[in-house]
Write an enzyme that holds these catalytic residues in place. Structure first.
Site, PDB file in Angstrom:
ATOM      1  N   LYS A  31       6.481  -2.103   1.758  1.00  0.00           N
ATOM      2  CA  LYS A  31       5.324  -1.497   2.422  1.00  0.00           C
ATOM      3  C   LYS A  31       4.139  -2.454   2.344  1.00  0.00           C
ATOM      4  CE  LYS A  31       3.212   3.048   3.084  1.00  0.00           C
ATOM      5  NZ  LYS A  31       3.297   3.008   4.537  1.00  0.00           N
ATOM      6  N   GLU A  53      12.325   1.912  14.080  1.00  0.00           N
ATOM      7  CA  GLU A  53      11.434   2.985  13.618  1.00  0.00           C
ATOM      8  C   GLU A  53      10.171   2.932  14.471  1.00  0.00           C
ATOM      9  OE1 GLU A  53       9.928   2.329   9.612  1.00  0.00           O
ATOM     10  OE2 GLU A  53      10.005   0.157   9.889  1.00  0.00           O
ATOM     11  N   LEU A  98      11.085   0.736   7.016  1.00  0.00           N
ATOM     12  CA  LEU A  98      10.489   1.246   5.786  1.00  0.00           C
ATOM     13  C   LEU A  98      11.179   2.570   5.438  1.00  0.00           C
ATOM     14  CD1 LEU A  98       8.176   0.855   3.699  1.00  0.00           C
ATOM     15  CD2 LEU A  98       6.993   2.640   4.979  1.00  0.00           C
ATOM     16  N   TYR A 158       0.829  -1.197   0.000  1.00  0.00           N
ATOM     17  CA  TYR A 158       0.000   0.000   0.000  1.00  0.00           C
ATOM     18  C   TYR A 158       0.866   1.251   0.000  1.00  0.00           C
ATOM     19  CZ  TYR A 158       0.940   0.828   4.985  1.00  0.00           C
ATOM     20  OH  TYR A 158       1.550   1.106   6.183  1.00  0.00           O
TER      21      TYR A 158
END
Ligand code: PMP
Length: 283
Positions: free
Chosen positions: A147, A180, A205, A33
């Site tokens: 992703k 992250e 990511l 996505y």
């Protein structure tokens, strides 16, 4: 006005749009996505988002649902039908619909869904006073650079953050490294004023906002260090921040309930927030 979704060739009111029960996104999280920010009717950093979408699809061997130009025109048409000047676009591509079987189907066509919603960008209070994060174990798989729509560990970490009254969860690997956030990239500023963030590899990511922020920092003469930092380094940092398409760049002023420095946003992050706003033309 009802929101309009694009689903596999049709524009439908969001509440009545549907995908098939055997869509592989639904059954296997076999899809990817993008979330794209729209300001003043214009999708921002679209090239970077579509580049990343192409990389995510290629990594999973999912065929692009249409050409890039066609995708851009569908995206613009979906936006037009929703009549929102400021919006977040959610774009999802899955491997398609086929009888349930782990193996890639031979003939499935990728599914494309695009939805648009009114954005909940950070409040003035969050921008001026910063937000809190908690740390959580990073329980995700080994290809966080894709992703993927498989977000259960992210969902659980984010829920824990909300339960603790925090905006975000910072994910910590077995070595004590902050990779992250559950839905954002993480940064600290050290005593020398250097902006430190995890390097691009399979553990994080590569955020579109991250790539813009690092570029703006370098252009402004802020030293950027793409290097892993530990939770202890984060506790001792002079400043901290998070970034994502929907959160923009936000100061992080507490980590696990401990104030970062004096608990107020510092000047490096504030400067970068201003540069990012200028990049978007909203300064
Ligand atoms: N990391 C993760 C795990 C994310 O889900 C996101 C937001 N999608 C980001 C980083 C930030 O990426 P971007 O700046 O492209 O929104």
């Amino acid at each position: 006005m009802a929101h309009i979704a694009y689903v596999n060739g049709r524009y439908r009111p969001l509440h009545s749009a549907a995908v098939a029960p055997e869509d592989r996104g639904y059954q296997f999280a076999d899809g990817v996505y993008e979330v794209i920010k729209v300001l003043g009717g214009r999708p921002r950093d679209l090239e970077r988002h579509l580049d990343r979408l192409a990389r995510s699809l290629a990594a999973l061997d999912i065929a692009p649902p249409m050409t890039r130009r066609a995708l851009e025109s569908v995206l613009h048409e979906t936006l037009r039908r929703n009549q929102l000047a400021n919006a977040l676009v959610y774009l999802q591509v899955t491997r398609g619909t086929a009888p349930r079987n782990h193996l890639f189907p031979k003939r499935a066509r990728p599914s494309l869904v695009i939805t648009v919603r009114r954005p909940a960008f950070p409040s003035e209070r969050e921008r001026e006073q910063g937000v809190g994060v908690i740390t959580q174990p990073d329980l995700r798989w080994g290809r966080c650079d894709i992703k993927s729509i498989s977000l259960l560990p992210n969902v659980l970490a984010r829920q824990s953050a909300a339960a603790a009254g925090c905006r975000e969860a910072w994910l910590v690997d077995r070595e004590g490294i902050v990779t992250e956030g559950s839905a954002s990239n993480a940064y600290i500023v050290d005593a020398a004023g250097r902006l430190i963030t995890h390097p691009l590899n399979q553990r994080i990511l590569g955020g579109v906002t991250r790539s813009v922020v690092l570029q703006l920092a370098r252009q402004d003469g802020i030293e950027v260090v793409e290097q892993a930092f530990s939770v202890d380094q984060a506790y001792a940092a002079r400043e901290a921040a998070l970034s994502s398409t929907s959160s923009w760049l936000l100061p992080v002023t507490s980590i696990d309930g401990r104030p970062v420095s004096n608990g107020m946003p510092g000047h490096v992050v504030r400067r970068l927030m201003a540069l990012y706003a200028a990049h978007l033309g909203v300064a």
